[in-house]
Design a protein around this motif. Structure first.
Motif, PDB file in Angstrom:
ATOM      1  N   ARG A 123       0.909  -1.212   0.228  1.00 27.49           N
ATOM      2  CA  ARG A 123       0.477  -0.321  -0.206  1.00 27.49           C
ATOM      3  C   ARG A 123       0.980   1.410   0.316  1.00 27.49           C
ATOM      4  O   ARG A 123       1.763   1.141  -0.316  1.00 27.49           O
ATOM      5  N   LYS A 124       0.491   2.651  -0.665  1.00 28.69           N
ATOM      6  CA  LYS A 124       0.944   3.548  -0.243  1.00 28.69           C
ATOM      7  C   LYS A 124       0.770   4.141   0.900  1.00 28.69           C
ATOM      8  O   LYS A 124      -0.090   4.223   2.118  1.00 28.69           O
ATOM      9  N   PHE A 125       1.948   5.226   1.216  1.00 27.46           N
ATOM     10  CA  PHE A 125       2.196   5.690   2.755  1.00 27.46           C
ATOM     11  C   PHE A 125       2.394   7.189   2.082  1.00 27.46           C
ATOM     12  O   PHE A 125       3.754   7.189   1.325  1.00 27.46           O
ATOM     13  N   TRP A 126       1.869   8.515   3.085  1.00 33.37           N
ATOM     14  CA  TRP A 126       2.922   9.960   2.901  1.00 33.37           C
ATOM     15  C   TRP A 126       3.122   9.991   4.541  1.00 33.37           C
ATOM     16  O   TRP A 126       3.881   8.898   5.706  1.00 33.37           O
ATOM     17  N   LYS A 127       4.837  10.051   3.628  1.00 33.68           N
ATOM     18  CA  LYS A 127       6.609  10.162   4.789  1.00 33.68           C
ATOM     19  C   LYS A 127       7.243  10.429   4.463  1.00 33.68           C
ATOM     20  O   LYS A 127       7.349  11.833   3.499  1.00 33.68           O
ATOM     21  N   PHE A 128       8.434  10.868   4.905  1.00 31.81           N
ATOM     22  CA  PHE A 128       9.542  11.990   4.716  1.00 31.81           C
ATOM     23  C   PHE A 128      10.223  10.746   4.203  1.00 31.81           C
ATOM     24  O   PHE A 128      10.292   9.793   4.008  1.00 31.81           O
ATOM     25  N   VAL A 129      11.929  11.813   3.625  1.00 31.64           N
ATOM     26  CA  VAL A 129      12.356  11.702   2.761  1.00 31.64           C
ATOM     27  C   VAL A 129      13.119  10.532   3.641  1.00 31.64           C
ATOM     28  O   VAL A 129      13.417  10.716   4.900  1.00 31.64           O
ATOM     29  N   SER A 130      13.413   9.384   4.427  1.00 30.85           N
ATOM     30  CA  SER A 130      14.317   8.540   4.891  1.00 30.85           C
ATOM     31  C   SER A 130      14.675   7.359   3.711  1.00 30.85           C
ATOM     32  O   SER A 130      14.951   6.192   2.553  1.00 30.85           O
ATOM     33  N   GLY A 131      16.025   6.693   5.218  1.00 32.59           N
ATOM     34  CA  GLY A 131      16.722   5.546   4.322  1.00 32.59           C
ATOM     35  C   GLY A 131      17.145   4.798   5.714  1.00 32.59           C
ATOM     36  O   GLY A 131      18.034   5.525   6.808  1.00 32.59           O
ATOM     37  N   GLY A 132      17.637   4.030   5.310  1.00 27.21           N
ATOM     38  CA  GLY A 132      18.555   3.009   6.130  1.00 27.21           C
ATOM     39  C   GLY A 132      20.146   2.984   5.890  1.00 27.21           C
ATOM     40  O   GLY A 132      20.816   3.491   4.945  1.00 27.21           O
ATOM     41  N   VAL A 133      20.644   3.442   7.013  1.00 30.11           N
ATOM     42  CA  VAL A 133      21.757   3.263   6.964  1.00 30.11           C
ATOM     43  C   VAL A 133      22.875   2.054   6.415  1.00 30.11           C
ATOM     44  O   VAL A 133      22.575   1.844   7.604  1.00 30.11           O
ATOM     45  N   ASP A 134      23.100   1.980   6.033  1.00 36.35           N
ATOM     46  CA  ASP A 134      23.810   0.447   5.194  1.00 36.35           C
ATOM     47  C   ASP A 134      25.453   0.226   4.762  1.00 36.35           C
ATOM     48  O   ASP A 134      26.302  -1.056   4.675  1.00 36.35           O
TER      49      ASP A 134
END
Length: 156
Positions: free
Chosen positions: A45-56
């Protein structure tokens, strides 16, 4: 060489254990924050969210991860990046680092986004519109939205 690669792979935290960066692109003139709507495969499904990501990437610091996520996810860059807040690992939650990217601009040659999930919509919203999205449950009420409210407060 194979042993070195195996050792490196063992050092990389699993997806559920790694730290996260969240970036708030913010226009200081219009007092608007940038939101993305993303289709998340694991939830279908779709979500409104912020720009984000995992530290990898073990060889890069948290700020560099934040700058790269902004570029990869929304093809933006900012010359004014600020650390807002970092949460600790509490009750099994992973640490999250929050950043503000002031007055970002669209990049001419953005890097490719390696994510499986994809953005379906994006928009700039002011504090009133943001609050309406929270009230309508279009945004999840969590630490990320509380920090976003602090961003609006900071620029009043």
């Amino acid at each position: 060489m194979l042993e070195t690669l195996q050792t490196k792979l063992q050092e990389i935290p699993s997806r559920k254990d790694r730290e996260v960066v969240i970036i708030y692109p913010f226009n200081t003139e219009t007092k608007e924050i940038f939101l993305i709507q993303e289709y998340i495969h694991s939830y279908a499904r779709k979500f409104w969210k912020f720009v984000s990501g995992g530290v990898d990437k073990l060889d890069k610091d948290i700020l560099t991860h934040a700058i790269e996520e902004l570029a990869e996810e929304v093809s933006m860059e900012s010359s004014n990046f600020y650390h807002l807040y970092s949460s600790e690992r509490v009750f099994g939650n992973r640490p999250i680092h929050y950043f503000i990217a002031e007055n970002p601009v669209i990049m001419e040659n953005p890097p490719e986004n390696p994510d499986e999930d994809y953005i379906t919509d994006a928009k700039w919203v002011n504090e009133t519109e943001f609050q309406k999205m929270l009230d309508a449950k279009e945004l999840q009420w969590d630490q990320g939205t509380m920090c976003a409210l602090q961003v609006f407060r900071r620029y009043r």
